[in-house]
Scaffold this motif. Structure first.
Motif, PDB file in Angstrom:
ATOM      1  N   GLN A 136       0.812  -1.218   0.000  1.00 16.93           N
ATOM      2  CA  GLN A 136       0.000   0.000   0.000  1.00 16.93           C
ATOM      3  C   GLN A 136       0.847   1.270   0.000  1.00 16.93           C
ATOM      4  O   GLN A 136       0.386   2.322  -0.436  1.00 16.93           O
ATOM      5  N   VAL A 137       2.078   1.189   0.468  1.00 21.40           N
ATOM      6  CA  VAL A 137       2.946   2.361   0.536  1.00 21.40           C
ATOM      7  C   VAL A 137       3.142   2.984  -0.848  1.00 21.40           C
ATOM      8  O   VAL A 137       3.186   4.204  -0.994  1.00 21.40           O
ATOM      9  N   ALA A 138       3.209   2.160  -1.871  1.00 25.92           N
ATOM     10  CA  ALA A 138       3.432   2.667  -3.232  1.00 25.92           C
ATOM     11  C   ALA A 138       2.332   3.615  -3.675  1.00 25.92           C
ATOM     12  O   ALA A 138       2.579   4.555  -4.438  1.00 25.92           O
ATOM     13  N   TYR A 139       1.114   3.384  -3.226  1.00 22.74           N
ATOM     14  CA  TYR A 139      -0.005   4.230  -3.641  1.00 22.74           C
ATOM     15  C   TYR A 139       0.093   5.652  -3.092  1.00 22.74           C
ATOM     16  O   TYR A 139      -0.484   6.575  -3.655  1.00 22.74           O
ATOM     17  N   ASP A 140       0.810   5.829  -1.979  1.00 21.95           N
ATOM     18  CA  ASP A 140       0.921   7.153  -1.369  1.00 21.95           C
ATOM     19  C   ASP A 140       1.965   7.967  -2.125  1.00 21.95           C
ATOM     20  O   ASP A 140       3.155   7.865  -1.871  1.00 21.95           O
ATOM     21  N   ALA A 141       1.495   8.766  -3.053  1.00 25.87           N
ATOM     22  CA  ALA A 141       2.400   9.544  -3.899  1.00 25.87           C
ATOM     23  C   ALA A 141       2.380  11.029  -3.559  1.00 25.87           C
ATOM     24  O   ALA A 141       2.878  11.849  -4.326  1.00 25.87           O
ATOM     25  N   ALA A 142       1.833  11.388  -2.394  1.00 24.92           N
ATOM     26  CA  ALA A 142       1.683  12.797  -2.020  1.00 24.92           C
ATOM     27  C   ALA A 142       2.998  13.564  -2.093  1.00 24.92           C
ATOM     28  O   ALA A 142       3.027  14.718  -2.530  1.00 24.92           O
ATOM     29  N   ALA A 143       4.082  12.952  -1.679  1.00 25.29           N
ATOM     30  CA  ALA A 143       5.379  13.620  -1.705  1.00 25.29           C
ATOM     31  C   ALA A 143       6.358  12.918  -2.643  1.00 25.29           C
ATOM     32  O   ALA A 143       7.555  13.197  -2.617  1.00 25.29           O
ATOM     33  N   ALA A 144       5.852  12.028  -3.477  1.00 26.12           N
ATOM     34  CA  ALA A 144       6.721  11.231  -4.339  1.00 26.12           C
ATOM     35  C   ALA A 144       7.295  12.067  -5.479  1.00 26.12           C
ATOM     36  O   ALA A 144       6.665  12.988  -5.990  1.00 26.12           O
ATOM     37  N   ASP A 145       8.501  11.708  -5.866  1.00 30.20           N
ATOM     38  CA  ASP A 145       9.193  12.348  -6.981  1.00 30.20           C
ATOM     39  C   ASP A 145       8.827  11.602  -8.267  1.00 30.20           C
ATOM     40  O   ASP A 145       9.149  10.417  -8.398  1.00 30.20           O
ATOM     41  N   PRO A 146       8.165  12.260  -9.209  1.00 32.28           N
ATOM     42  CA  PRO A 146       7.770  11.583 -10.442  1.00 32.28           C
ATOM     43  C   PRO A 146       8.943  10.965 -11.203  1.00 32.28           C
ATOM     44  O   PRO A 146       8.829   9.841 -11.693  1.00 32.28           O
ATOM     45  N   GLU A 147      10.047  11.665 -11.289  1.00 37.59           N
ATOM     46  CA  GLU A 147      11.206  11.125 -12.018  1.00 37.59           C
ATOM     47  C   GLU A 147      11.694   9.826 -11.379  1.00 37.59           C
ATOM     48  O   GLU A 147      11.974   8.843 -12.075  1.00 37.59           O
ATOM     49  N   GLU A 148      11.773   9.819 -10.066  1.00 38.55           N
ATOM     50  CA  GLU A 148      12.186   8.609  -9.350  1.00 38.55           C
ATOM     51  C   GLU A 148      11.193   7.465  -9.589  1.00 38.55           C
ATOM     52  O   GLU A 148      11.587   6.319  -9.821  1.00 38.55           O
ATOM     53  N   ALA A 149       9.907   7.774  -9.559  1.00 38.97           N
ATOM     54  CA  ALA A 149       8.883   6.746  -9.759  1.00 38.97           C
ATOM     55  C   ALA A 149       8.944   6.160 -11.162  1.00 38.97           C
ATOM     56  O   ALA A 149       8.906   4.936 -11.340  1.00 38.97           O
ATOM     57  N   PHE A 150       9.038   7.025 -12.164  1.00 41.99           N
ATOM     58  CA  PHE A 150       9.091   6.534 -13.542  1.00 41.99           C
ATOM     59  C   PHE A 150      10.387   5.780 -13.816  1.00 41.99           C
ATOM     60  O   PHE A 150      10.382   4.777 -14.535  1.00 41.99           O
ATOM     61  N   ASP A 151      11.498   6.249 -13.244  1.00 44.19           N
ATOM     62  CA  ASP A 151      12.762   5.520 -13.394  1.00 44.19           C
ATOM     63  C   ASP A 151      12.657   4.122 -12.792  1.00 44.19           C
ATOM     64  O   ASP A 151      13.110   3.137 -13.387  1.00 44.19           O
ATOM     65  N   ALA A 152      12.075   4.024 -11.603  1.00 42.50           N
ATOM     66  CA  ALA A 152      11.920   2.716 -10.945  1.00 42.50           C
ATOM     67  C   ALA A 152      11.020   1.814 -11.769  1.00 42.50           C
ATOM     68  O   ALA A 152      11.311   0.621 -11.961  1.00 42.50           O
ATOM     69  N   TRP A 153       9.925   2.356 -12.266  1.00 47.23           N
ATOM     70  CA  TRP A 153       8.987   1.574 -13.080  1.00 47.23           C
ATOM     71  C   TRP A 153       9.669   1.048 -14.341  1.00 47.23           C
ATOM     72  O   TRP A 153       9.610  -0.136 -14.649  1.00 47.23           O
ATOM     73  N   ARG A 154      10.364   1.940 -15.059  1.00 49.05           N
ATOM     74  CA  ARG A 154      11.063   1.519 -16.284  1.00 49.05           C
ATOM     75  C   ARG A 154      12.150   0.492 -15.981  1.00 49.05           C
ATOM     76  O   ARG A 154      12.339  -0.473 -16.737  1.00 49.05           O
ATOM     77  N   THR A 155      12.853   0.675 -14.881  1.00 53.19           N
ATOM     78  CA  THR A 155      13.888  -0.283 -14.489  1.00 53.19           C
ATOM     79  C   THR A 155      13.284  -1.657 -14.235  1.00 53.19           C
ATOM     80  O   THR A 155      13.812  -2.680 -14.690  1.00 53.19           O
ATOM     81  N   GLU A 156      12.175  -1.692 -13.519  1.00 58.10           N
ATOM     82  CA  GLU A 156      11.536  -2.978 -13.222  1.00 58.10           C
ATOM     83  C   GLU A 156      10.974  -3.631 -14.485  1.00 58.10           C
ATOM     84  O   GLU A 156      11.011  -4.856 -14.623  1.00 58.10           O
ATOM     85  N   ILE A 157      10.485  -2.835 -15.413  1.00 57.29           N
ATOM     86  CA  ILE A 157      10.017  -3.390 -16.686  1.00 57.29           C
ATOM     87  C   ILE A 157      11.179  -4.040 -17.429  1.00 57.29           C
ATOM     88  O   ILE A 157      11.041  -5.144 -17.976  1.00 57.29           O
ATOM     89  N   GLU A 158      12.321  -3.390 -17.451  1.00 56.46           N
ATOM     90  CA  GLU A 158      13.480  -3.967 -18.146  1.00 56.46           C
ATOM     91  C   GLU A 158      13.941  -5.261 -17.478  1.00 56.46           C
ATOM     92  O   GLU A 158      14.298  -6.225 -18.162  1.00 56.46           O
ATOM     93  N   HIS A 159      13.932  -5.297 -16.163  1.00 61.17           N
ATOM     94  CA  HIS A 159      14.258  -6.549 -15.463  1.00 61.17           C
ATOM     95  C   HIS A 159      13.258  -7.640 -15.830  1.00 61.17           C
ATOM     96  O   HIS A 159      13.631  -8.778 -16.085  1.00 61.17           O
ATOM     97  N   ALA A 160      11.971  -7.282 -15.841  1.00 65.21           N
ATOM     98  CA  ALA A 160      10.925  -8.251 -16.165  1.00 65.21           C
ATOM     99  C   ALA A 160      11.118  -8.798 -17.575  1.00 65.21           C
ATOM    100  O   ALA A 160      11.019 -10.014 -17.804  1.00 65.21           O
ATOM    101  N   ARG A 161      11.408  -7.923 -18.513  1.00 65.59           N
ATOM    102  CA  ARG A 161      11.635  -8.373 -19.899  1.00 65.59           C
ATOM    103  C   ARG A 161      12.841  -9.306 -19.981  1.00 65.59           C
ATOM    104  O   ARG A 161      12.791 -10.326 -20.680  1.00 65.59           O
ATOM    105  N   ARG A 162      13.904  -8.955 -19.281  1.00 65.43           N
ATOM    106  CA  ARG A 162      15.108  -9.796 -19.282  1.00 65.43           C
ATOM    107  C   ARG A 162      14.808 -11.177 -18.715  1.00 65.43           C
ATOM    108  O   ARG A 162      15.200 -12.196 -19.288  1.00 65.43           O
TER     109      ARG A 162
END
Length: 168
Positions: free
Chosen positions: A88-114
């Motif tokens: 549930q912590v991931a859903y709390d984006a009140a103070a989240a950095d968009p660049e950090e979030a998108f970087d993490a998402w893209r990184t995890e997608i690349e790991h998943a594809r690999r």
């Protein structure tokens, strides 16, 4: 940013179809978030819900990480946003950095594809401790497609509420 979104092939093998469907849904979420500023990405749907587009991106980073890296690849790693393992912590984006979030998402997608490409077949299994079961790569891919499909529906409503943009 230019986002390529290609529909899944109408006639293809199972693995190619699953792979293309997953990439289609990944691109859909990217399109739903494209062109928005940090405040718009963090905008909550409606009280008391904390759901936001940025929260969905963060959640999907956790989904990709959990199902591909932790379950199929058996990597001993924690969640991206919660050392305690609270999804549930991931859903709390009140103070989240968009660049950090998108970087993490893209990184995890690349790991998943690999991980998916390296797997011998869709019959490769990993252990899902929350279910207490071994699951196949096929099941994982279907589950992640399901997660994206459900959350892309949420993203449709969130985006429309932000700037009136509908469809993709």
């Amino acid at each position: 940013m230019t986002i390529e979104r290609t529909g899944p092939p109408l006639r293809a093998g199972e693995r190619e179809s699953l792979r293309a469907s997953l990439d289609f849904h990944r691109a859909t979420l990217a399109l739903k978030t494209d062109g928005l500023d940090a405040g718009q990405l963090r905008r909550r749907s409606m009280p008391p819900s904390g759901l936001s587009l940025l929260g969905l991106v963060r959640h999907m980073a956790e989904v990709e990480r959990t199902w591909f890296r932790r379950v199929i690849a058996a990597e001993d790693i924690g969640l991206v946003w919660s050392p305690e393992g609270d999804f549930q912590v991931a859903y709390d984006a009140a103070a989240a950095d968009p660049e950090e979030a998108f970087d993490a998402w893209r990184t995890e997608i690349e790991h998943a594809r690999r991980i998916e490409r390296a797997a011998e077949s869709l019959e490769v299994t990993g252990y899902q401790p929350r279910w207490g079961e071994h699951v196949s790569l096929r099941t994982v891919m279907l589950h992640v497609i399901h997660e994206y499909a459900r959350h892309n529906g949420h993203a449709d409503f969130l985006r429309e509420g932000i700037d009136g943009v509908v469809g993709v």
